[in-house]
Design a protein around this motif. Structure first.
Motif, short mmCIF file in Angstrom:
data_model
loop_
_atom_site.label_atom_id
_atom_site.label_comp_id
_atom_site.label_asym_id
_atom_site.label_seq_id
_atom_site.Cartn_x
_atom_site.Cartn_y
_atom_site.Cartn_z
N THR A 13 -6.68 7.00 -4.74
CA THR A 13 -6.86 6.96 -3.23
C THR A 13 -6.44 5.79 -2.83
OG1 THR A 13 -9.25 7.65 -4.40
CG2 THR A 13 -9.54 6.92 -2.42
N ALA A 14 -6.65 6.12 -1.35
CA ALA A 14 -6.06 5.09 -0.89
C ALA A 14 -6.78 4.70 0.46
CB ALA A 14 -4.77 5.47 -0.68
N GLY A 38 2.53 -0.22 15.58
CA GLY A 38 1.91 1.48 15.88
C GLY A 38 2.92 2.15 14.78
N GLU A 39 3.95 1.60 14.07
CA GLU A 39 4.53 2.53 13.57
C GLU A 39 4.04 2.24 11.26
OE1 GLU A 39 8.81 1.13 13.69
OE2 GLU A 39 8.03 0.67 16.06
N THR A 40 4.26 0.99 11.02
CA THR A 40 3.63 0.47 9.57
C THR A 40 1.93 1.17 9.31
OG1 THR A 40 6.04 -0.33 9.32
CG2 THR A 40 4.50 -0.47 7.85
N ALA A 41 1.70 1.79 8.39
CA ALA A 41 0.13 1.60 7.74
C ALA A 41 0.50 1.26 6.41
CB ALA A 41 0.28 3.39 7.52
N VAL A 42 -0.35 0.04 6.55
CA VAL A 42 -0.59 -0.84 5.20
C VAL A 42 -1.53 0.54 4.56
CG1 VAL A 42 -0.96 -2.55 4.41
CG2 VAL A 42 0.74 -2.20 6.30
N LEU A 43 -1.62 0.69 3.32
CA LEU A 43 -2.27 0.90 1.97
C LEU A 43 -2.60 0.65 1.54
CD1 LEU A 43 -0.76 4.98 2.12
CD2 LEU A 43 -2.79 4.64 3.82
N LEU A 44 -3.98 0.82 1.23
CA LEU A 44 -4.50 0.03 -0.10
C LEU A 44 -4.64 0.95 -1.16
CD1 LEU A 44 -6.94 -2.54 1.46
CD2 LEU A 44 -4.46 -3.26 0.87
N LEU A 45 -4.28 0.67 -2.52
CA LEU A 45 -4.25 1.93 -2.69
C LEU A 45 -5.59 1.49 -4.41
CD1 LEU A 45 -0.51 2.32 -4.52
CD2 LEU A 45 -2.09 3.74 -2.66
N GLU A 46 -6.09 2.53 -4.88
CA GLU A 46 -7.29 2.32 -5.54
C GLU A 46 -6.96 2.79 -6.79
OE1 GLU A 46 -10.56 3.57 -3.27
OE2 GLU A 46 -10.12 2.13 -1.91
#
Length: 91
Positions: free
Chosen positions: A6-7, A15-23
């Motif tokens: 789940t992230a 506007g270009e890079t998505a920062v996802l936090l992985l759980e």
């Protein structure tokens, strides 16, 4: 080997890079930076929750989870409401 997590979309940089936090088990375990275009368009906003498949350090699949996103947003708002009520009662 591909892993599924789940992230949560923490933020979009420039506007270009998505920062996802992985759980894993509700705990943030890693950050993954991906091109925002790799995410479903309806989930390209802060706080969006996804089911993601990661192969090494590469995002191979992302599915937006609107119900989970809304549930988390509602829970956060309830916590804020409770905190603000408790603070106003102190005055």
């Amino acid at each position: 080997m591909a892993e599924t997590y789940t992230a949560t979309l923490d933020r979009i940089v420039d506007g270009e890079t998505a920062v996802l936090l992985l759980e894993d088990d509700g705990e943030t375990i890693e950050q993954l930076d991906v091109d925002v275009g790799q995410l479903p368009q309806d989930g390209q906003h802060e706080g969006a929750v996804f089911s993601v498949t990661v192969d090494g350090e590469t995002l191979s699949e992302a599915a937006y989870l609107p119900d989970v996103t809304q549930s988390r947003k509602a829970a956060a708002q309830e916590r804020l409401d409770r905190l603000s009520t408790k603070l106003s009662d102190r005055e």
